[in-house]
Design a protein around this motif. Structure first.
Motif, short mmCIF file in Angstrom:
data_model
loop_
_atom_site.label_atom_id
_atom_site.label_comp_id
_atom_site.label_asym_id
_atom_site.label_seq_id
_atom_site.Cartn_x
_atom_site.Cartn_y
_atom_site.Cartn_z
N ASP A 59 0.84 -1.19 0.00
CA ASP A 59 0.00 0.00 0.00
C ASP A 59 0.89 1.26 0.00
N GLY A 60 1.27 1.69 -1.21
CA GLY A 60 2.23 2.80 -1.34
C GLY A 60 1.61 4.18 -1.18
N ILE A 61 0.28 4.24 -0.98
CA ILE A 61 -0.38 5.53 -0.79
C ILE A 61 -1.17 5.56 0.53
N ALA B 203 13.59 -3.71 2.63
CA ALA B 203 13.17 -4.54 1.49
C ALA B 203 11.91 -3.97 0.85
N GLN B 204 10.98 -3.53 1.69
CA GLN B 204 9.73 -2.97 1.16
C GLN B 204 9.99 -1.65 0.42
N ILE B 205 10.91 -0.85 0.97
CA ILE B 205 11.29 0.41 0.29
C ILE B 205 11.91 0.09 -1.06
N GLY B 206 12.75 -0.93 -1.09
CA GLY B 206 13.40 -1.33 -2.34
C GLY B 206 12.38 -1.75 -3.39
N LEU B 207 11.41 -2.55 -2.95
CA LEU B 207 10.36 -3.02 -3.87
C LEU B 207 9.56 -1.84 -4.42
#
Ligand code: PLP
Length: 434
Positions: free
Chosen positions: A51-53, A414-418
């Motif tokens: 959920d990037g937003i 890892a989530q930031i990288g994705l």
């Protein structure tokens, strides 16, 4: 066989901010979500999306956060709701005290609503009613900024300058005066131009003007238009000089989103009214608040009932929502969230910034936990980019041709990288399809 959630939703639910035909034809994907886990949304078929937003900028600490869940379970077994006219309760008192303390006591009183648009309505009504109560009823006009967004009820649309949301309802609206935005994309003199226009307008019309409403630092709905804090400093001084209220709409930018707890802090100012919502409950329950100065509150105290602020909503100060807000404030304090976000913000910036050199990317920009850039592409780019991101397991929704990230405050490396890798890949894939 039972129809899928998707089919039943299409048949019965009218979705917000959506041309429903695009769901009917399948041009716009509709995600059937059955569960949330931290930053992840889990679909009916087990697929997961990051959920990037923050689920429309509201979810700060992940879905099904154990600490907020525990606070809500306890509140649920104690007091779920009580009328706030004539009754009070611990969660609303404690929340009001803590929010006021976060403004250094400058804004001593809190008035509650259920969503952002009603907070805007409350601030506009309070400002005009204040001027009426102090014997200046002509001060009832409002000023807003180009591209400004303050909600979509009829009153809030009067100070919202987004044609797509406003034009169909123009005959219903009492429009405010729209002044130039200090949006940094307008050029190096954007702040000067905006301030000169504000000064000229106030000089001519201050006797009819109740308030200026702004979104401090980032006009989010306009496509993450960012401006220098200097604009807020100078606008504050002009409002002071001409006796016009400054309303800071921090519905989107409050609660750490721009790097400081409140965005206006970065200008070293305090508004007369502060509107908060979205992240206030960590994305759990609808709640909004308008905070104001004790001197403004005092102008409503009178023997005459009608000089009081008689506005109300049924769920004003709902204890569950207030409790979720208190749990959210606890996480800010216990986890040193602002400091941890500075590290996250730098990591995201380091991974995304190479996109600034892409020949089709314009105006890469960031403030705190908001990252955005514009893509020089055709009209359909945003929608294609959205689909490409979903296909790669990330939920982002570009605004027009502006791609932005507004992630929750819990992402690990890892989530930031994705998130950053998928953003770059999806932009490329969407450009390729033009
Ligand atoms: C989202 C938003 C609103 C409206 O809030 P709702 O809860 O959607 O009514 C108002 N102002 C700003 C700056 C917003 O981002």
């Amino acid at each position: 066989m039972q129809d899928s959630l998707l089919q039943r939703s299409r048949a019965a639910v009218w979705h917000p901010c959506t041309q429903m035909k695009q769901h009917e034809t399948g041009e716009l994907p509709l995600l059937p979500i059955v569960r949330g886990e931290g930053p992840w949304l889990v679909g009916e078929d087990g697929r997961r999306w990051l959920d990037g937003i923050s689920s429309w900028w509201v979810n700060l600490f992940g879905h099904c956060n154990p600490r907020i869940n525990a606070a809500l379970h306890e509140q649920l077994d104690t007091l779920e709701h009580v009328i706030l006219a004539g009754c009070t309760h611990a969660p609303v008192v404690e929340l009001s005290e803590r929010l006021s303390a976060l403004t250094g006591g400058a804004l001593g009183h809190c008035f509650y609503g259920s969503d952002g648009a009603s907070a805007t309505e409350i601030a506009l009504k309070m400002s005009a009613h204040y001027w009426r109560n102090v014997g200046r009823p002509d001060k009832n006009r409002f000023l807003c900024l180009a591209g400004g967004y303050h909600g979509e009820t009829v009153g809030a649309l009067g100070v919202t300058d987004i044609a797509l949301f406003r034009d169909a309802y123009a005959p219903l609206i009492r429009a405010a005066t729209v002044l130039p935005s200090p949006d940094a994309r307008n050029g190096a003199d954007a702040v000067d131009v905006a301030i000169d226009a504000l000064a000229a307008h106030l000089d001519a019309h201050h006797a009819q003007t109740a308030a200026l409403i702004v979104e401090p630092l980032v006009q989010c709905a306009a496509g993450m238009a960012m401006h220098d804090p200097d604009y807020l400093r100078r606008a504050r001084a002009l409002c002071e000089r001409y006796q016009v209220h400054l309303i800071c709409d921090e519905i989107a930018v409050g609660f750490g989103r721009t790097g400081s707890f409140f965005a206006h802090e970065q200008a070293g100012i305090r508004p007369d009214f502060l509107c908060l919502s979205k992240g206030i409950t960590g994305g759990y329950l609808p709640l909004s608040v308008v905070m104001t100065r004790d001197a403004i509150y005092a102008a409503f105290l009178d023997d005459a009932t009608a000089r009081g602020f008689l506005h109300s909503h049924s769920y004003t100060g709902n204890p569950l929502a207030c409790r979720a807000a208190l749990a959210t404030l606890d996480i800010f304090a216990q986890d040193h969230v602002l400091a941890a976000n500075r590290v996250r913000s730098e990591r995201i910036d380091a991974l995304l910034r190479p996109l600034a050199d892409h020949p089709r990317v314009r105006h890469y920009r960031k403030r705190g936990m908001i990252f955005a850039f514009d893509v020089d592409a055709d009209y359909g780019f945003g929608r294609r980019c959205h689909r490409e991101m979903l296909a790669r397991g990330v939920l982002l929704r570009p605004i027009g041709n502006t791609v932005y990230l507004m992630p929750p405050y819990i992402l690990d490396d890892a989530q930031i990288g994705l998130l950053c890798r998928v953003t770059a890949e999806a932009v490329e894939a969407a450009l390729d399809q033009a």
